[in-house]
Design a protein around this motif. Sequence first.
Motif, PDB file in Angstrom:
ATOM      1  N   UNK A 248      -3.388 -42.887   5.252  1.00 38.41           N
ATOM      2  CA  UNK A 248      -3.229 -42.929   6.806  1.00 38.41           C
ATOM      3  C   UNK A 248      -4.271 -44.103   7.589  1.00 38.41           C
ATOM      4  N   UNK A 249      -5.529 -44.042   6.878  1.00 40.23           N
ATOM      5  CA  UNK A 249      -6.371 -44.816   7.476  1.00 40.23           C
ATOM      6  C   UNK A 249      -6.030 -46.442   7.082  1.00 40.23           C
ATOM      7  N   UNK A 250      -5.237 -46.511   6.026  1.00 39.41           N
ATOM      8  CA  UNK A 250      -5.008 -48.154   5.760  1.00 39.41           C
ATOM      9  C   UNK A 250      -3.403 -48.255   5.946  1.00 39.41           C
ATOM     10  N   UNK A 251      -2.923 -47.251   6.395  1.00 36.69           N
ATOM     11  CA  UNK A 251      -1.241 -47.546   6.773  1.00 36.69           C
ATOM     12  C   UNK A 251      -0.556 -47.915   5.683  1.00 36.69           C
ATOM     13  N   UNK A 252      -0.599 -47.353   4.719  1.00 33.51           N
ATOM     14  CA  UNK A 252       0.197 -47.809   3.577  1.00 33.51           C
ATOM     15  C   UNK A 252       0.898 -46.314   2.780  1.00 33.51           C
ATOM     16  N   UNK A 253       2.162 -46.507   2.468  1.00 33.62           N
ATOM     17  CA  UNK A 253       2.981 -45.610   1.781  1.00 33.62           C
ATOM     18  C   UNK A 253       3.431 -45.480   0.428  1.00 33.62           C
ATOM     19  N   UNK A 254       2.836 -46.788  -0.148  1.00 28.19           N
ATOM     20  CA  UNK A 254       2.847 -47.172  -1.704  1.00 28.19           C
ATOM     21  C   UNK A 254       1.533 -46.440  -2.258  1.00 28.19           C
ATOM     22  N   UNK A 255       1.770 -45.683  -3.410  1.00 31.03           N
ATOM     23  CA  UNK A 255       0.671 -45.260  -4.047  1.00 31.03           C
ATOM     24  C   UNK A 255       0.766 -45.399  -5.536  1.00 31.03           C
ATOM     25  N   UNK A 256      -0.040 -46.082  -6.353  1.00 28.68           N
ATOM     26  CA  UNK A 256      -0.137 -46.306  -7.649  1.00 28.68           C
ATOM     27  C   UNK A 256      -1.193 -45.309  -8.142  1.00 28.68           C
ATOM     28  N   UNK A 257      -0.876 -44.321  -8.952  1.00 33.72           N
ATOM     29  CA  UNK A 257      -1.784 -43.204  -9.660  1.00 33.72           C
ATOM     30  C   UNK A 257      -2.138 -43.569 -10.873  1.00 33.72           C
ATOM     31  N   UNK A 258      -3.421 -44.132 -11.414  1.00 38.25           N
ATOM     32  CA  UNK A 258      -3.862 -44.307 -12.611  1.00 38.25           C
ATOM     33  C   UNK A 258      -4.970 -43.428 -13.211  1.00 38.25           C
ATOM     34  N   UNK A 259      -5.461 -43.308 -14.467  1.00 35.93           N
ATOM     35  CA  UNK A 259      -6.446 -42.388 -14.864  1.00 35.93           C
ATOM     36  C   UNK A 259      -5.939 -41.407 -15.702  1.00 35.93           C
ATOM     37  N   UNK A 260      -6.807 -40.808 -16.354  1.00 34.08           N
ATOM     38  CA  UNK A 260      -6.291 -39.657 -17.221  1.00 34.08           C
ATOM     39  C   UNK A 260      -5.616 -38.430 -16.481  1.00 34.08           C
ATOM     40  N   UNK A 261      -6.175 -38.148 -15.194  1.00 35.72           N
ATOM     41  CA  UNK A 261      -5.651 -37.088 -14.289  1.00 35.72           C
ATOM     42  C   UNK A 261      -4.247 -37.427 -14.006  1.00 35.72           C
ATOM     43  N   UNK A 262      -3.740 -38.601 -13.804  1.00 30.66           N
ATOM     44  CA  UNK A 262      -2.303 -39.133 -13.668  1.00 30.66           C
ATOM     45  C   UNK A 262      -1.390 -38.698 -14.656  1.00 30.66           C
ATOM     46  N   UNK A 263      -1.954 -37.923 -15.740  1.00 31.29           N
ATOM     47  CA  UNK A 263      -1.064 -37.436 -16.707  1.00 31.29           C
ATOM     48  C   UNK A 263      -0.415 -36.101 -16.364  1.00 31.29           C
ATOM     49  N   UNK A 264      -1.142 -35.658 -15.106  1.00 36.20           N
ATOM     50  CA  UNK A 264      -0.807 -34.169 -14.487  1.00 36.20           C
ATOM     51  C   UNK A 264       0.808 -34.469 -13.845  1.00 36.20           C
ATOM     52  N   UNK A 265       1.718 -34.279 -14.295  1.00 30.85           N
ATOM     53  CA  UNK A 265       2.929 -34.358 -13.751  1.00 30.85           C
ATOM     54  C   UNK A 265       3.213 -33.366 -12.488  1.00 30.85           C
ATOM     55  N   UNK A 266       2.707 -32.340 -12.441  1.00 35.46           N
ATOM     56  CA  UNK A 266       2.949 -31.374 -11.500  1.00 35.46           C
ATOM     57  C   UNK A 266       2.133 -32.053 -10.203  1.00 35.46           C
ATOM     58  N   UNK A 267       1.032 -32.745 -10.197  1.00 38.94           N
ATOM     59  CA  UNK A 267       0.207 -33.502  -9.092  1.00 38.94           C
ATOM     60  C   UNK A 267       1.099 -34.628  -8.847  1.00 38.94           C
TER      61      UNK A 267
END
Length: 516
Positions: A248-267
């Motif tokens: 919202x702050x940076x007005x962006x709709x594209x997200x790249x998610x990385x790191x070990x927590x990004x293995x959580x497919x439900x999230x």
Amino acid sequence: MILGLCDGHNASASLIDKYNILYAISEERFTRKKNQRGFPENSINYILSNVDAENIEYVSVGGVFRRGERIKKLKNLQNKINKKFLYIYHHMAHSYLYKLSNFKESLVISIDGGGDGLSFLASIANKNDLEIIAQSDLIDSVGDFYASITELLCFKPMKDEGKVMSLSSFECEDNINLKVIDYIEEIKSFKNYLGVVGYEATKALKKLMIPYLNNKDKLSFEDKVKISKFAQKTLEDIVLKAVNSLTYEYDIDNVVFVGGVAQNVKLNSKIAEKYNLFVPPFMGDEGLCLGASLSDKRIDRINLINTYFGYEIKNENIEKILEDIKNKLKNYKIDFIEEKDIPEVVGNLIVENNIVCIARGKMEFGPRALGNRSIISLPTKENKEKINKKLKRDWFMPFAPTILYEYIEDYLINPRYSPFMTQIFKVKEDKIKEIEGVVHVDKTTRPQTLKKESNETYYNLIKYIYDITEVPVVLNTSFNIHGEPIVCNEKDAIKSFLTADFDALLLGNYLISKIK
């Protein structure tokens, strides 16, 4: 060319040029030790055996802080190949994997247990660089919170977090109401109210959980589900709070998610419901070697079609190995199958309800087997139970499918292209019984949605099965004994195949099948 290294948790090595990933390999596949930590000697040697080291421009290393033996081994390599070394901060190396997405601009979120003093880094990616906008230190670690829950449930932290996620899908009373970690918008950081991490956090959480448990001495299955639901909901709520605030702050709709927590497919799927999401298929620390190399400003984007960057199984190696162990295979027949005939020959085995192991071509990089080191079968409940028993897997862990991309609308609710098994989707009610073996208790599945360009032979195999059964889906689980890494080479494949006692093994172009 740039040689990339990760010499910490999930050690790995890679080689890229300006336009392509040439090699990427996890050290665990060679050592056969899950999540191998340390210098990736075997991975480096394999890469250097296939390229001229003189053509390597420099070496990029994921992570900055290290001492003792780790530094010695890196210096020995530098002395051996006489190249420049560049060290890239842990979360920056994760974040540069955004160059594998097709987003012109994106919010990049890196979250894990910790690395180089940080556990969270948010940045804006545009053109070919990153602008850092938010951070959390090691105390305020989301990844450590989930790992501590994993340990509390008597699983192995930094390894079995997927079991917690799986348990969170079961039904039970969901009454744990604790605020132990949150995202604070004012300071753009997560906040760990426990004030401790690691085993101390596990002990603190255990005390807080006692009033909610049915059995205080030994956790019941219901207790484990209840705690898992609390952990998963907490994770989803706070990460989405951070993503919502920053997008919202940076007005962006594209997200790249990385790191070990990004293995959580439900999230991941929760994020993908609101935003355009890209999760690299090697989002954990194994991906640091590639991310460190992608930090080079001369590299813009690399088009990622598949993940086949590892050890290559070759027919000429197989011939000699089969000759050497022919006594072990006296109850099996061995046939050489031409490439064009594989879909029909192996497809008929699958249709006849056989379970087939596949080990051919280059090994996948990342935690998922995507057709080159896979065990496949019809997606039935019977096969799920049979494979679970043979692999000695936990009964509550779901299996994933490979679905031909053209048919995902028929089976999934609000489907998206997901070639690397990084998201889950609800299965349509009228299709659940048809593919019951790959549907979790919450009616979701984590598919590989396969296009022909990614793996033509594997695609044609499933298409052949579809033409007979009218089901464009196979159960696809990684080819390994439970607790071991995915098989790497020809010998690993034969050993695991014989240990698990499945019906057939397609090893390169050689089909090894039981004599019935």
